[in-house]
Design a protein around this motif. Sequence first.
Motif, PDB file in Angstrom:
ATOM      1  N   LEU A 148      26.427 -27.511  82.818  1.00  0.00           N
ATOM      2  CA  LEU A 148      25.272 -27.207  82.154  1.00  0.00           C
ATOM      3  C   LEU A 148      23.916 -28.040  82.095  1.00  0.00           C
ATOM      4  N   THR A 149      23.210 -27.879  82.358  1.00  0.00           N
ATOM      5  CA  THR A 149      21.920 -28.606  82.250  1.00  0.00           C
ATOM      6  C   THR A 149      21.348 -28.876  80.803  1.00  0.00           C
ATOM      7  N   VAL A 150      21.252 -29.928  80.355  1.00  0.00           N
ATOM      8  CA  VAL A 150      20.913 -29.959  78.976  1.00  0.00           C
ATOM      9  C   VAL A 150      19.568 -30.424  79.083  1.00  0.00           C
ATOM     10  N   ASP A 151      18.466 -30.004  78.448  1.00  0.00           N
ATOM     11  CA  ASP A 151      17.108 -30.566  78.152  1.00  0.00           C
ATOM     12  C   ASP A 151      17.268 -31.916  77.755  1.00  0.00           C
ATOM     13  N   THR A 152      16.381 -32.753  78.059  1.00  0.00           N
ATOM     14  CA  THR A 152      16.402 -34.344  77.262  1.00  0.00           C
ATOM     15  C   THR A 152      15.314 -34.198  76.378  1.00  0.00           C
TER      16      THR A 152
END
Lengths: 476, 572
Positions: A220-224
């Motif tokens: 999963l790509t998590v927004d910073t």
Amino acid sequence: MNLDRIAPGRRRFLQRSLAALAGGSGFFAAPASLALLNHAWAQQSDRGGDYKALVCVFLLGGNDGHNLIVPRGAAEYAVYAHRRRGLTIPQAQLLPIAPLSGAPYALGLHPAVPELAQLFESGQLALIGSVGALLEPVSRPQYDQGSARLPPQLFSHNDQQDFWQSLEVRSPVDPTPASGWGGRIADLLHDGANPQATVAMNLSLAGSNAFQVGRRAQSLTVDTGTIRAVENDRDPVAAAEFEALLAQSQVNLLADTYRLSLKDAIDDYRTLQGVLAAVPPLATAFPAPPAVGAPAADRFAHALGSQLRRAAELIAAREALGHRRQIFFCSLGGFDTHDAQMADQPELLAGLSRALHAFHAATLELGVAQQVTTFAVSEFGRSLTSNGDGSDHSWGNHLFVLGGAVQGRRIFGQVPDLAAGSADFAGDGNLIPRIAVDQYGATLARWFGVDPGQLSSLFPNLPAFDQSDLGFMRSA
Amino acid sequence: MKRWLGVAIAIVWLAASPLRAGTADRVFGDGFDPPGDLPTGRADAARFLAQASFGGTPAQVDALMVSGFNAWFDTQFAQAPGYVLPYMRQAAGTADPLQPLPFHLYRQAWFVRVLSAPDDLRQRVAFALSEIFVVSERGAGLGNDGLVLGAYHDILLRNAFGSYRQLLEDVTLSPAMGRYLSMYRNRKPDPANNIQADENFAREVMQLFSIGLIRLNPDGSPLLVGGQTVPTYDVAVVRAMARVFTGWACHCAAGQNCPPDPFVQENFTCSTEHAMVPYEAYHDRDEKRLFDGLVLPAGRDARSELEAALDALANHPNVGPFIARQLIQRLVTSNPSPAYVGRVAAVFADDGHGVRGHLGAVVRAILLDVEARQGHRLAPQTFGKLREPLLRLSQMWHAFDVMWEADELMLDDLDIHLRYNQSPLFSPSVFNFFSPGHAPPGPLANAGLVAPEMQIITANFAIAVTNDLGGRIFWAYRGGPMDEFDDRARLIQLDRWERSIAPPPGGTQAPAGALEQLVGQFDELLLGGTMSAPLRERILTRLRAIPAADTLKRVQNAIYLIATAPEFAVQR
């Protein structure tokens, strides 16, 4: 959080110290704070329970390791300076280090990484010399004669980025989908370690990557930045209708891939919104957004620091996420210093050093410094020789591992002999790796909890090497 | 005669492969017309324009219905290029060709050109080329340099329909590429000082801009010898090539205060619009052994040697299939059949008039190929490509006649990469925003298929683009809140669609069939007529639940539910 059980007055002092540690100048003005922190860390060492995280920091472009670890003694420095010419760092500027083992001669670190030097000296960071992409051990004669079996396209960015992450040599007619070793670790551990997981254990703060692709396990790509789900403030009913449509499977495979990915993204981001909102703010200060006209180092520190800050928050949220094992992927780009290396690399390294320093302080604050191991990756090293203003793509490289469980202040692998004609370099000038990426990864995976019998299924080239554990991690 | 070319190609394609026999029956025996020069309907025309431009407006769709495809190409080829530098200079109020220009003016120029220039095809192809011949503002030495990047964009526009060989040379000698891949001021080796030539450009010009890493068959599939791929070159070739590209630096225009020798002292005061020029003292004159036994003899000057090396690259058998496949991926479909790549590569090799590398002919062949025109019917499960995030927006904008009052960009558009993970000439590296071989894990990868654009449509950006499109549909329309608030806002125009569903005077319901017709027209414009029955039903149910008098909300909901739907995320 984890500082809760410490007496209030002491906690405030500790928080101030942590803030100073992450902030930079205050720390160096008061080196005693490090002893304090180590003490605090020792007190809290059991606070993480059965929890571990691996944090991959990918230095995109190929960091010049020859200028990260530099000979400091007169004779070796003279060889270094003679070989590097315009890429030479002045001897007086090197940050001296005193390794407990592994140094063939006196060494210093690049002047832009004082935080990493401190972490090394305090036993939190180990250096890994001459690591690189290998399928089997390679000697100079084998390489020079062309008889060595080598990973494909050794000097190409994207191919080597893929190899470092996948460790696979794939035939173009191979029908098996590619996977990465972070993903394969998750295939093995996720179900057992994270039975209550609400999101994937492979969390990327830097977008799609080959490292976290599992054969089964998802990433999963998590927004910073702010975590948002799909919203439509002008017409919430329309947004609900949009979501309902995502239940409808699509005939077209591309459309269905997009549908499933967006559907998962919305579910996961709702989860993250709730979980992260409940995480108390970190006291540790991460590098701030760069001011207009600020040095590039500030930009790099913030670019990586904002990823690592979000990683720290996800570590803090591990219980709510149902995670006893997490793997993070972060990256910093710009290391392909063909040009203006002496101006650009210091800015990159300074940003890297500051961001990692803040992250390590955050793991101390969270009481998980022993449970979190950060390791550097870069697709290749760079040529020892100069191209006039920079260096070119090469092969073996020097990297580092950071964390409370690392056998710090030591050098593993090999620091090469830089002299012309040295057997550590191939005839074409490329540094021959003495340690394979597979060994580097297997050592980390072993610490992370992978059974030794499973390592070769995760690291396909490992059986070709004698050592599957390089010893840079304390036993779990 | 031209209209039958496609048919002839189709027959050759179908005849060439026994596996396609069933397909042939479907094409010719099941009610499908062979590709003709006139679109079969508005849906077909809109579908073509989605591939060939940044999206068709209703008027452009109507025009194509009348002109036919080949006349459209002829018009597009004849259209004067909408260069960005003149626009940028005008916007900056300068006529000085050396005046530095900020990068935001390039972004502004790009939005203006892409949304309003009549040379739609050229703009679209230039954008595709910018994703193959990548330079980026984020690269070292190019930060906020709108002048050098605008000049580079104009190189792509100028050569979009011209010769590949010329494009390769213009790119090679452009100050933007020179700085981006550090060929600028690359000097001959200096063994006494242990200095080698810079390999950066030498490596990437081969790997990314021309021949690729492995030998290809004429249909783009990897050539296998004993089950193994065959490298096109090795390290020694890279090093030789690095020495070819030595001795180039800036051109000094009249009246400029340039350093006499830019290799000694260089501060980018030279013209960045003019191609780099040779400085022979820094060019390596030794012999160079390149790929395939080609040897460049000693003693050649910088320009003649560079010409010879670029000739060798442009004539390499890999170039046609290598470039054809990527252009097909950018314009039409992520997973072209080898036969499709082969047909386009054949046009690259010879445009029918004995000309090699004629990009205009290549583009026409790509877009008129039977696979481009019929792929959605022939292979509904696998045909098409994820729309690049920026193209989702541009196509929605075009379909609804985007307009604006001031050319300047709102912050949302200046920083569009923060939501779309993409912005022209702003790739994170020379490997573009996404890789042509990216296969997202799951059913696609399992089927051996790629979806390059998916690499940048990660969870956060899938959500961000959805929200952004929603915001633009519900806020940024003519007469709406953004229209009041900011005259830089790009506004879609919904009045004509609202009128079409407005209850008649005194009535309380939309005219009979008006909602169905509205959705049908949006299907044509945005989806090329491929809307699924469930999506249509769902939209109509939603529209009927909105009071008939609220025509704006009905139109907005219809657009929103299409623009955010997985069906619109894919261009088929």
